[in-house]
Scaffold this motif. Sequence first.
Motif, short mmCIF file in Angstrom:
data_model
loop_
_atom_site.label_atom_id
_atom_site.label_comp_id
_atom_site.label_asym_id
_atom_site.label_seq_id
_atom_site.Cartn_x
_atom_site.Cartn_y
_atom_site.Cartn_z
N ARG A 1 0.85 -1.19 0.00
CA ARG A 1 0.00 0.00 0.00
C ARG A 1 0.88 1.24 0.00
O ARG A 1 2.05 1.19 0.40
CB ARG A 1 -0.88 0.03 1.25
N GLY B 1 2.73 3.94 1.40
CA GLY B 1 3.18 4.21 2.77
C GLY B 1 3.67 2.99 3.52
O GLY B 1 4.23 3.11 4.61
N ASP B 2 3.48 1.79 2.98
CA ASP B 2 4.03 0.60 3.64
C ASP B 2 5.54 0.64 3.48
O ASP B 2 6.06 0.46 2.37
CB ASP B 2 3.45 -0.68 3.02
N VAL C 1 7.33 4.37 8.42
CA VAL C 1 6.29 4.40 9.45
C VAL C 1 6.77 3.82 10.77
O VAL C 1 6.16 4.04 11.81
CB VAL C 1 5.00 3.66 9.02
N MET D 1 2.05 17.31 13.06
CA MET D 1 1.92 17.63 14.48
C MET D 1 3.23 17.38 15.23
O MET D 1 3.38 16.38 15.92
CB MET D 1 0.78 16.83 15.10
N MET E 1 5.81 8.26 17.51
CA MET E 1 5.50 7.73 16.17
C MET E 1 5.80 8.79 15.10
O MET E 1 5.00 9.05 14.21
CB MET E 1 4.07 7.21 16.09
N ALA F 1 5.57 7.54 11.45
CA ALA F 1 4.18 7.26 11.05
C ALA F 1 3.45 8.57 10.76
O ALA F 1 2.67 8.67 9.81
CB ALA F 1 3.46 6.47 12.14
N ARG G 1 1.90 9.59 7.11
CA ARG G 1 0.47 9.79 6.84
C ARG G 1 0.20 11.20 6.35
O ARG G 1 -0.72 11.41 5.55
CB ARG G 1 -0.38 9.39 8.06
N ARG H 1 1.39 11.17 2.61
CA ARG H 1 0.45 10.38 1.81
C ARG H 1 -0.86 11.16 1.61
O ARG H 1 -1.41 11.19 0.51
CB ARG H 1 0.17 9.06 2.52
N ASP H 2 -1.31 11.81 2.67
CA ASP H 2 -2.54 12.59 2.58
C ASP H 2 -2.38 13.72 1.56
O ASP H 2 -3.28 14.00 0.77
CB ASP H 2 -2.89 13.15 3.96
N ILE I 1 2.03 -0.59 13.66
CA ILE I 1 1.92 0.85 13.43
C ILE I 1 1.37 1.21 12.04
O ILE I 1 0.92 2.33 11.83
CB ILE I 1 3.31 1.53 13.68
N CYS I 2 1.37 0.25 11.08
CA CYS I 2 1.01 0.64 9.71
C CYS I 2 -0.47 0.48 9.40
O CYS I 2 -0.97 1.07 8.44
CB CYS I 2 1.85 -0.14 8.70
N GLY I 3 -1.19 -0.32 10.17
CA GLY I 3 -2.62 -0.46 9.96
C GLY I 3 -3.04 -1.36 8.81
O GLY I 3 -4.17 -1.32 8.38
N ALA J 1 -7.65 16.30 17.41
CA ALA J 1 -6.34 15.99 16.82
C ALA J 1 -5.50 15.19 17.81
O ALA J 1 -4.89 14.17 17.46
CB ALA J 1 -5.61 17.27 16.42
N ILE J 2 -5.48 15.65 19.04
CA ILE J 2 -4.65 14.98 20.05
C ILE J 2 -5.22 13.60 20.39
O ILE J 2 -4.49 12.62 20.48
CB ILE J 2 -4.52 15.88 21.30
N PHE K 1 -4.47 10.97 17.73
CA PHE K 1 -3.08 10.95 17.24
C PHE K 1 -2.53 9.54 17.02
O PHE K 1 -1.77 9.30 16.09
CB PHE K 1 -2.17 11.73 18.20
N ASP K 2 -2.90 8.58 17.88
CA ASP K 2 -2.34 7.22 17.77
C ASP K 2 -2.96 6.40 16.63
O ASP K 2 -2.62 5.22 16.47
CB ASP K 2 -2.54 6.45 19.09
N CYS K 3 -3.85 6.98 15.85
CA CYS K 3 -4.56 6.25 14.79
C CYS K 3 -3.60 5.67 13.76
O CYS K 3 -2.70 6.36 13.27
CB CYS K 3 -5.55 7.20 14.10
N MET L 1 -4.92 4.19 11.02
CA MET L 1 -5.73 4.26 9.81
C MET L 1 -6.05 2.90 9.20
O MET L 1 -6.05 2.72 7.99
CB MET L 1 -5.06 5.19 8.78
N MET M 1 -7.67 12.52 10.06
CA MET M 1 -6.45 12.91 9.35
C MET M 1 -6.55 14.38 8.93
O MET M 1 -5.60 15.16 9.11
CB MET M 1 -6.28 12.01 8.12
#
Lengths: 549, 262
Positions: free
Chosen positions: A129, A131-132, A136, A192, A220, A223, A227, A230-231, B64-66, B164-165, B168-170, B172, B191
Amino acid sequence: MSGYTPELKELIKKVEATRPARVEKARRGEHFPALTMDERKKWLDNYHPDFKEEGRRAVAVGPNIGTIMPEEVAFALESTSRLDTKKINLSKADYETDLLVIGAGGAGTAAALAAADKGLKVIISNKLRHGDSNTVMAEGGIQAADQESDSPYYHYLDVIGGGHFSNRPELVAAMANDAPLIIHWLEDLGMMFDKHADGRMVVRHGGGTSRKRMHSAGDMTGAEIMRVLRDEAKNRAESIKVLEFSPAVELLLDEKGAACGAVLYNLETKEYYIVRSKAVVIATGGFGRLHIQGFPTTNHYGATADGIVIAYRAGAALEDIESTQYHPTGAIYPEQNVGLLITEKVRGLGAQLLNIDGEQFCFPLEPRDVESACIIRECTDISKGVITPTGRFGVWLDSPMIDLLHGEGTIKKELPAKYIQFKRYHIDISKEPMLLYPTLHYQNGGIKIDANGRSAIDGLYAAGEVTGGVHGRNRLMGNSLLDILVFGRRAGLNAAEAAKTKSNTGKLSLAHVDKFSAELKKAGVKNPSVGPILLPDYAPEHVKTRQWG
Amino acid sequence: MADDNKKQKPLATGDRTIPPAGAKMIAIYIMGREYMVPETLTIMKAIEYAGYQYVRGCGCRGGICGACGTFYRFTGDYKLRSGLACQTVAEPGMIIMQLPFFPANRPDYKLENMQGTPHEELRKLYPEVFKCVGCGTCSRTCPMDIDVMDYIALMKRGDLKGAAIKSFDCVMCGLCASRCPAQISQFTAAMFVRRVYGKHILPKAEHLKKRVEEIKSGKYEKLLKELEGMKQEDVKKLYVEREREPDLAEPGKWMPKDTSKL
């Protein structure tokens, strides 16, 4: 089923038996003696996978012919194409574009965004995918000299000193210079970052830094970078087209030998596609999933050295490819944590490495490569490793010492993520030790590039872990996320400049693949494997022996 | 000793599991079909042990990659459970289905030139967020233990910083969206909110802006060129002699003795 098995619990008793005396000694400031310089060299020569003769050999063909490297890498470079070049029809391209980017982790996506900024049409070929990637998985942070007390000058010194002065100076200078530009770019994209109330970046020290310049986004950072990039690429869909599950399996060259596209392979429909482009950026990452010398790895599933394999076949030279970074402390138990990185901080807080008898065998804070050699030696020649139920071996890291030395609750406070990652499997690392072994972490070398990301092949650019020379033979924490973005953008911008003045009319050719096959034959390489392998194969023996078809 | 060592081989290499003799085998049901696998493996490794080679549904293998969002039930239990295949241990009687992909609503937007306030923009892009029925299934489903419903509530209220905070750990993975009765794509909305927060709400780093101007003016080019051209011994000397910022120095306050290279 959870926590340690009864057999391992029995062995932990030996660790507990020696612990009071070891803690007493540590309180008195007495440590296991560090190796002398001579011993270090001997240990490295005999046990570090990079220095051992066993498992390494010269590559038999190609631009780096004769270079000694890990067998798995030599084997991959000596692989043969999965294409029947006679069958494939190159007269018509399935996709035409200005720039083809192969690989869409941090480096590839940065290159695509940079080229799109310049008004180019971009196609990203991605094996899994978007971003894989290892991007990350980078937790710690990204370095940049943007504080008043710091400058690219000091960043340069730190990087080249950390690499034992084996890095290529022009690449180090480019990276140190661009670093603040990259942080600014990410801030502008809405990343962020960890910031103070007034907007000042929170920065920390990392191993080998002279200034605090490690920027982060929680634990992270990679990651979050991925993201966001990618966004942003999705928002630019009119100029960036992403082809997922379609890795490149060969580069295409024109009659002058310049890169002008690639053959992609749809992993799901098994079709091949021809992509014609004015320039190509390779950003496929590293080789962790080749499991050099059988090591587990911290790398993502797709890290199978595809980029170096196809670029080498097309004639691109590699640099420092013999150098691999092993992190001394990767988890080997429980099975679900295999390869998980156990930060140096655990040893920094006083936890000791112990063998099956609960005895110390090395100073716990040797340099990374030396520490790895000590652990390998203890488990192989000395045969004092601990065997896990899934057949791995390793040594204990006596984490409960930390709370004994610094007070109850220190582990939970200082190592919250690690505490949770083990607690999930019913192991309380403040009460029970961890089992560890060195783990394959980073491909130090790769495709040789200049400061603009250009390879030796006209029209072919490369960026990120797939390249060599930036970090020399040793990379510092926080410079890989930086490397991929600095050289990703540089490669994208320079490829864009080159593409603007180029027509897209060269004749597509796979002649270099036939030439390489002939070289393999001439060099006497018997039964070459098919490469790039694209996906690792983890089917167990009992399944493989029944795959009769 | 040495002979014993030889006997211990072959050991597990890479990620391939070689269970020792006598390892306890358990039955799991991969998309309903029974396979016997050794206990203690993650769902991901159990599926590989059964003989599957992943194309989809596998990424970082480190949580971490979902890529490996997974639903499962236990035989005889009504409760639907979820987790990441690389982080969840396979247990006897597990009926497993991975969800490697789930279609999500993700409208394009321009971060630069937003017309209204961030909250108005969110309403325009993701009106469905404001139709959340508050069932909490998303929060129960999230493999990262994020209180998804709570950050959706914060979005509705206009507390984008909070959302947002909180989000944050999402990773996706999309499991929340797959279960939402209001058809919200929580993870794509989050996002958007995180980027809006990072770009328009978090204060900018002034020291960074200044440094960028200095670099663009070419301030460090000469210094770096000098280093590039230097003999290795001289660079080594500079490296060894460089001053180290104290660990506990206050942010932005400490200065080195030699300021000529700043």
